[in-house]
Enzyme design. Structure first.
Site, PDB file in Angstrom:
ATOM      1  N   SER A 170       1.158  -1.083  -0.084  1.00 59.54           N
ATOM      2  CA  SER A 170      -0.057   0.250  -0.110  1.00 59.54           C
ATOM      3  C   SER A 170       1.033   1.078  -0.005  1.00 59.54           C
ATOM      4  CB  SER A 170      -0.969  -0.003   1.215  1.00 59.54           C
ATOM      5  OG  SER A 170      -0.062   0.171   2.244  1.00 59.54           O
ATOM      6  N   GLU A 171       1.833   0.951   0.382  1.00 58.23           N
ATOM      7  CA  GLU A 171       2.799   2.714   0.832  1.00 58.23           C
ATOM      8  C   GLU A 171       4.548   1.627   0.335  1.00 58.23           C
ATOM      9  OE1 GLU A 171      -0.461   4.250   2.056  1.00 58.23           O
ATOM     10  OE2 GLU A 171      -0.013   2.947   2.872  1.00 58.23           O
ATOM     11  N   THR A 172       5.467   2.031   0.194  1.00 58.17           N
ATOM     12  CA  THR A 172       7.002   2.545   0.139  1.00 58.17           C
ATOM     13  C   THR A 172       7.262   3.912   0.776  1.00 58.17           C
ATOM     14  OG1 THR A 172       6.687   0.246  -1.687  1.00 58.17           O
ATOM     15  CG2 THR A 172       8.968   1.955  -1.556  1.00 58.17           C
TER      16      THR A 172
END
Length: 278
Positions: free
Chosen positions: A44-46
């Site tokens: 979902s996020e990096t």
């Protein structure tokens, strides 16, 4: 080559919480490369750690598979825990597009096991699309006024009458995708213990395991509507329905017309490490 770690944020054990990939020493990467890497990692996020531009310890850029975010909760908490392994400091200051976020690190046997952050104080207003949203969620009413909070991301809050009703939700994700640039947070509970589910096709997330940027606004929402006191810490359990239980703690200090601090905290564990060749 670029080294990374995967941190399960708001988790006390691997494969719980919400994972974030943290890339170190990313100053040589362009925004286009960061976006393509985030798409390749497909979490979902990096996050990408760069040298600070101001007086912080590092500048952090946050990417979903489809866009960059100015602020997000679980990616920053995971990044703080990852960076804590490389310093003896108990405080970190991480620069973001929403300003510098202060973190307190908690250590056990020399390892960072938890962190707390001071979140941006949000603004809020009525959503104005209540009927359309309730239909998309498959419910007839909200137990609280439906309002939208902005602290970088935009979070809408919808109250459910019970945990059972919350768990039974089966939203129409196609209909929810018309709510652009916002996340829909449904919640239920009482006292200091609450459950939450977040849906956001607009952000490329069918259902989120832990939405740290919504935890602070939820504490504000509950205090504004008389369910808790300002300054009272609440527990928010999220991700149960998707097999990723995540525990967040949140507190809003001050009063409705003059908030002074929004604090969110939780545990985190390292799930893995790796290197990309780029």
């Amino acid at each position: 080559m670029h080294h990374y770690v995967i941190i399960d944020a708001f988790a006390s054990a691997p494969l719980e919480g919400n994972p974030v990939t943290v890339f170190f020493d990313a100053d040589d990467l362009s925004a286009t490369q960061m976006q393509r890497i985030a798409r390749e990692m497909n979490l979902s996020e990096t996050t990408f750690v760069l040298k600070p531009r101001n007086c912080g310890d590092a500048l952090i850029r946050i990417f979903t598979p489809v866009n960059e975010l100015p602020f997000a909760g679980h990616p920053l908490l995971g990044t703080a825990i990852a960076l804590g392994a490389h310093t003896d400091n108990h405080r970190l200051f991480l620069e973001t597009q929403m300003g510098t976020i202060a973190f307190e690190l908690e250590r056990q046997n020399g390892s960072v096991v938890a962190a707390s952050m001071d979140q941006p104080i949000p603004t809020w207003t009525a959503l104005g699309r209540d009927v359309e949203l309730l239909k998309a969620l498959g419910i007839s009413d909200s137990t609280f006024p439906i309002e939208i909070y902005h602290n970088g991301p935009r979070h809408v809050f919808v109250g459910l009458p019970s945990i059972a009703a919350l768990s039974a939700l089966h939203p129409d994700h196609r209909a929810l995708s018309s709510f652009h640039d916002m996340a829909i947070n449904c919640f239920a509970g009482a006292g200091r213990r609450w459950r939450s589910r977040m849906f956001s096709p607009a952000y490329g997330v069918v259902e989120d395991a832990a939405t740290g940027s919504a935890a602070g606004p939820l504490a504000i929402h509950l205090a504004r509507h008389g369910q808790i006191e300002f300054g009272q810490q609440i527990e928010i359990l999220q991700g149960v329905e998707i097999g990723r239980p995540s525990l967040m703690f949140a507190r809003a200090e001050g009063r409705a017309d003059q908030l002074t601090r929004v604090e969110v905290s939780g545990n985190g564990v390292t799930f893995g490490r790796g290197t990309i060749v780029l």
